[in-house]
Design an enzyme around this catalytic site. Structure first.
Site, PDB file in Angstrom:
ATOM      1  N   ARG A 109      -7.310   2.590  -2.117  1.00 48.54           N
ATOM      2  CA  ARG A 109      -8.192   2.706  -0.952  1.00 48.54           C
ATOM      3  C   ARG A 109      -8.567   4.167  -0.812  1.00 48.54           C
ATOM      4  O   ARG A 109      -7.709   5.047  -0.858  1.00 48.54           O
ATOM      5  CB  ARG A 109      -7.456   2.212   0.296  1.00 48.54           C
ATOM      6  CG  ARG A 109      -8.307   2.320   1.530  1.00 48.54           C
ATOM      7  CD  ARG A 109      -7.629   1.690   2.716  1.00 48.54           C
ATOM      8  NE  ARG A 109      -8.359   0.512   3.123  1.00 48.54           N
ATOM      9  CZ  ARG A 109      -8.326   0.016   4.359  1.00 48.54           C
ATOM     10  NH1 ARG A 109      -7.566   0.570   5.275  1.00 48.54           N
ATOM     11  NH2 ARG A 109      -9.024  -1.038   4.683  1.00 48.54           N
ATOM     12  N   TYR A 131      -4.485  11.032   4.701  1.00 52.98           N
ATOM     13  CA  TYR A 131      -3.075  11.157   4.336  1.00 52.98           C
ATOM     14  C   TYR A 131      -2.978  11.987   3.051  1.00 52.98           C
ATOM     15  O   TYR A 131      -3.993  12.459   2.529  1.00 52.98           O
ATOM     16  CB  TYR A 131      -2.418   9.771   4.257  1.00 52.98           C
ATOM     17  CG  TYR A 131      -2.435   9.124   5.634  1.00 52.98           C
ATOM     18  CD1 TYR A 131      -1.732   9.713   6.692  1.00 52.98           C
ATOM     19  CD2 TYR A 131      -3.214   8.001   5.908  1.00 52.98           C
ATOM     20  CE1 TYR A 131      -1.785   9.185   7.970  1.00 52.98           C
ATOM     21  CE2 TYR A 131      -3.273   7.467   7.192  1.00 52.98           C
ATOM     22  CZ  TYR A 131      -2.551   8.068   8.222  1.00 52.98           C
ATOM     23  OH  TYR A 131      -2.617   7.558   9.483  1.00 52.98           O
ATOM     24  N   GLN A 134       0.855  -1.200   0.000  1.00 60.45           N
ATOM     25  CA  GLN A 134       0.000   0.000   0.000  1.00 60.45           C
ATOM     26  C   GLN A 134       0.887   1.245   0.000  1.00 60.45           C
ATOM     27  O   GLN A 134       1.480   1.593   1.029  1.00 60.45           O
ATOM     28  CB  GLN A 134      -0.915   0.009   1.234  1.00 60.45           C
ATOM     29  CG  GLN A 134      -1.972   1.104   1.136  1.00 60.45           C
ATOM     30  CD  GLN A 134      -2.689   1.378   2.439  1.00 60.45           C
ATOM     31  OE1 GLN A 134      -2.064   1.401   3.500  1.00 60.45           O
ATOM     32  NE2 GLN A 134      -3.994   1.596   2.378  1.00 60.45           N
ATOM     33  N   ARG A 172      -8.440  -5.588  12.422  1.00 64.97           N
ATOM     34  CA  ARG A 172      -8.276  -6.026  13.823  1.00 64.97           C
ATOM     35  C   ARG A 172      -8.642  -7.488  14.028  1.00 64.97           C
ATOM     36  O   ARG A 172      -8.037  -8.170  14.864  1.00 64.97           O
ATOM     37  CB  ARG A 172      -9.107  -5.108  14.729  1.00 64.97           C
ATOM     38  CG  ARG A 172      -8.486  -3.723  14.849  1.00 64.97           C
ATOM     39  CD  ARG A 172      -9.448  -2.720  15.405  1.00 64.97           C
ATOM     40  NE  ARG A 172     -10.524  -2.397  14.467  1.00 64.97           N
ATOM     41  CZ  ARG A 172     -11.476  -1.507  14.694  1.00 64.97           C
ATOM     42  NH1 ARG A 172     -11.484  -0.848  15.839  1.00 64.97           N
ATOM     43  NH2 ARG A 172     -12.408  -1.258  13.800  1.00 64.97           N
ATOM     44  N   LEU A 201     -15.161  -3.096  10.809  1.00 62.69           N
ATOM     45  CA  LEU A 201     -15.946  -3.924  11.737  1.00 62.69           C
ATOM     46  C   LEU A 201     -16.721  -5.029  11.027  1.00 62.69           C
ATOM     47  O   LEU A 201     -17.920  -5.199  11.242  1.00 62.69           O
ATOM     48  CB  LEU A 201     -16.844  -3.047  12.613  1.00 62.69           C
ATOM     49  CG  LEU A 201     -16.069  -2.281  13.705  1.00 62.69           C
ATOM     50  CD1 LEU A 201     -16.997  -1.385  14.492  1.00 62.69           C
ATOM     51  CD2 LEU A 201     -15.323  -3.228  14.647  1.00 62.69           C
TER      52      LEU A 201
HETATM   53  C1  LIG Z   1      -3.029  -1.492  13.890  1.00 63.08           C
HETATM   54  C2  LIG Z   1      -3.723  -0.868  12.718  1.00 63.08           C
HETATM   55  C3  LIG Z   1      -2.980  -0.301  11.707  1.00 63.08           C
HETATM   56  C4  LIG Z   1      -3.604   0.235  10.578  1.00 63.08           C
HETATM   57  N1  LIG Z   1      -2.839   0.698   9.538  1.00 63.08           N
HETATM   58  C5  LIG Z   1      -3.436   1.016   8.363  1.00 63.08           C
HETATM   59  C6  LIG Z   1      -2.655   1.240   7.207  1.00 63.08           C
HETATM   60  O1  LIG Z   1      -1.431   1.078   7.193  1.00 63.08           O
HETATM   61  N2  LIG Z   1      -3.324   1.600   6.073  1.00 63.08           N
HETATM   62  C7  LIG Z   1      -4.695   1.724   6.028  1.00 63.08           C
HETATM   63  O2  LIG Z   1      -5.246   2.052   4.981  1.00 63.08           O
HETATM   64  N3  LIG Z   1      -5.441   1.475   7.124  1.00 63.08           N
HETATM   65  C8  LIG Z   1      -4.852   1.093   8.260  1.00 63.08           C
HETATM   66  N4  LIG Z   1      -5.620   0.742   9.339  1.00 63.08           N
HETATM   67  C9  LIG Z   1      -7.074   0.706   9.186  1.00 63.08           C
HETATM   68  C10 LIG Z   1      -7.514  -0.702   8.818  1.00 63.08           C
HETATM   69  O3  LIG Z   1      -6.962  -1.154   7.592  1.00 63.08           O
HETATM   70  C11 LIG Z   1      -9.058  -0.824   8.750  1.00 63.08           C
HETATM   71  O4  LIG Z   1      -9.531  -0.008   7.712  1.00 63.08           O
HETATM   72  C12 LIG Z   1      -9.730  -0.427  10.060  1.00 63.08           C
HETATM   73  O5  LIG Z   1      -9.040  -0.956  11.167  1.00 63.08           O
HETATM   74  C13 LIG Z   1     -11.177  -0.904  10.098  1.00 63.08           C
HETATM   75  O6  LIG Z   1     -11.227  -2.307   9.895  1.00 63.08           O
HETATM   76  P1  LIG Z   1     -11.426  -3.370  11.112  1.00 63.08           P
HETATM   77  O7  LIG Z   1     -12.711  -2.997  11.805  1.00 63.08           O
HETATM   78  O8  LIG Z   1     -11.497  -4.707  10.406  1.00 63.08           O
HETATM   79  O9  LIG Z   1     -10.241  -3.255  12.015  1.00 63.08           O
HETATM   80  C14 LIG Z   1      -5.019   0.236  10.488  1.00 63.08           C
HETATM   81  C15 LIG Z   1      -5.763  -0.308  11.539  1.00 63.08           C
HETATM   82  C16 LIG Z   1      -5.150  -0.869  12.621  1.00 63.08           C
HETATM   83  C17 LIG Z   1      -5.981  -1.505  13.702  1.00 63.08           C
END
Ligand SMILES: Cc1cc2nc3c(=O)[nH]c(=O)nc-3n(C[C@H](O)[C@H](O)[C@H](O)COP(=O)(O)O)c2cc1C
Length: 367
Positions: free
Chosen positions: A232, A185, A103, A326, A303
């Site tokens: 994204r 970003y 990414q 997560r 989520l």
């Molecule tokens: C530890 C962590 C690091 C993340 N780093 C990025 C990232 O590098 N790039 C990005 O687009 N989103 C990042 N996110 C967002 C996740 O990709 C995702 O969109 C967000 O956590 C919601 O999804 P979930 O409910 O499945 O966690 C990060 C999320 C977490 C928890």
């Protein structure tokens, strides 16, 4: 019958064995942008998650584009060599067909921060901060650095940095590239009328605000014609007067015309004033709207952590893939769990094969 979640999919000529993706996740554990032992563990673990698509973390195209001192980059030969070594190891344990993506990103005005576990927020004077840049000289929040607005020539130079990083990603062995146009970003800082108040060709109308991401797409497409390219996007900013779904649909159409093969539909991240209604599947409607409005394959995220919930999103045609972040940290075998839930085949590494009966037992016991 194969469930929708386990139907293969081809995006931009690249085939994935199922519709499950590991969402990109910063690990804040790199050394001057280079993958570390932590990444070796993490990528190898995700390689054995059962996800057909593994999008590794936000990877910055220049040093000053890192969020923190620990962010991953592809701006040096050392970064490239470390990524190659780490990816080679992950591939050795991944089931056939698993695809890995990088990414590519730039944090813009959200760079020069502390790691989350150090409290986040801007680095203090004694923490080796660096000057940050953006579309306009507007800080993310009070107490944050006021970024330097990029000159026209600097914008062009940054577009080339994305292309250079893409070449490095290809040489490191990635199968696809995802442009990070979400979460406030740099690319999103250009897209949003709140953070972009330029009056030149990079600001003003939506057409001008999206020029940065469109030109990056063209440059990356040209640099690595053999790699599948996705993006994204924060589809909605959740702030009055901010970037919204109708804008996202126009951006999606423009990116599709330049060869973007899928859009991961996220939201928010550009303002501390955002009113983001979190809850199960809270962004799925955004993936659905973009899929319908721009006729582009979408990946839903946010989520989604239950196999039945994920299956319904795909089966109902609301998105083409689901991405989980997560949930994969909590259960790095989530893809196996989904497969066991639906009686699909599981492809464990032979060393882990005896865990499959345990997994099936857990699913049965949970009803
Ligand atoms: C530890 C962590 C690091 C993340 N780093 C990025 C990232 O590098 N790039 C990005 O687009 N989103 C990042 N996110 C967002 C996740 O990709 C995702 O969109 C967000 O956590 C919601 O999804 P979930 O409910 O499945 O966690 C990060 C999320 C977490 C928890």
């Amino acid at each position: 019958m194969t469930t929708s979640l386990f139907q293969p999919i081809t995006l931009g000529g690249l085939s994935f064995p199922n519709r499950i993706a590991v969402a990109p996740m910063c690990q804040y554990s790199a050394e001057d942008g280079s993958a570390s032992d932590w990444h070796l563990h993490h990528w190898m673990n995700l390689a054995m998650s059962g996800a057909g698509m593994v999008t590794v973390e936000m990877t910055d195209v220049e040093r000053r584009g890192r969020i923190t001192h620990g962010c991953l980059g592809l701006y040096s030969d050392d970064n490239e060599a470390a990524a190659r070594r780490t990816l080679d190891a992950a591939r050795r344990v991944a089931p056939p067909g698993t695809k890995f993506g990088s990414q590519l990103a730039h944090a813009g005005r959200k760079a020069s921060n502390r790691r989350p576990w150090e409290g986040g927020g801007p680095l203090a004077a004694d923490q080796d901060p660096w000057p940050v840049v953006s579309a306009s000289a507007i800080a993310y929040d009070t107490g944050w650095q006021v970024p330097q607005a990029l000159e026209d020539g600097e914008v062009l130079q940054l577009i080339e940095r994305f292309a250079e990083a893409a070449r490095r990603a290809e040489r490191a062995g990635f199968d696809f590239i995802e442009l990070h146009a979400a979460h406030g970003y740099l690319i999103f800082q250009f897209l949003s009328p709140l953070s972009n108040q330029r009056t030149d060709r990079w600001g003003g109308s939506l057409e001008n605000r999206m020029r940065f991401v469109v030109e990056i797409t063209k440059a990356v497409r040209k640099a690595v014609p053999g790699l599948m390219l996705g993006a994204r996007l924060s589809v909605k900013e959740w702030v009055d007067g901010g970037f919204d779904v109708e804008d996202a649909i126009e951006v999606a159409k423009a990116l599709k015309a330049e060869g973007i093969a899928y859009l991961c539909c996220s939201s928010g991240g550009n303002s501390p004033l955002q009113q983001l209604p979190s809850g199960p599947g809270y962004q799925v409607h955004l993936a659905e709207a973009v899929r319908k409005g721009a006729d582009i394959p979408t990946r839903a995220v946010g989520l989604i952590d239950d196999p039945q919930q994920a299956e319904m999103i795909i089966a109902d045609g609301r998105a083409d893939m689901v991405a989980l972040a997560r949930a994969f940290l909590a259960d790095p075998r989530w893809g196996w769990r989904a497969a066991a839930t639906f009686g699909e085949e599981i492809h464990p590494a032979p060393q882990l094969a005896r865990s499959v009966t345990t997994m099936r037992h857990w699913i049965k016991a949970a009803g």
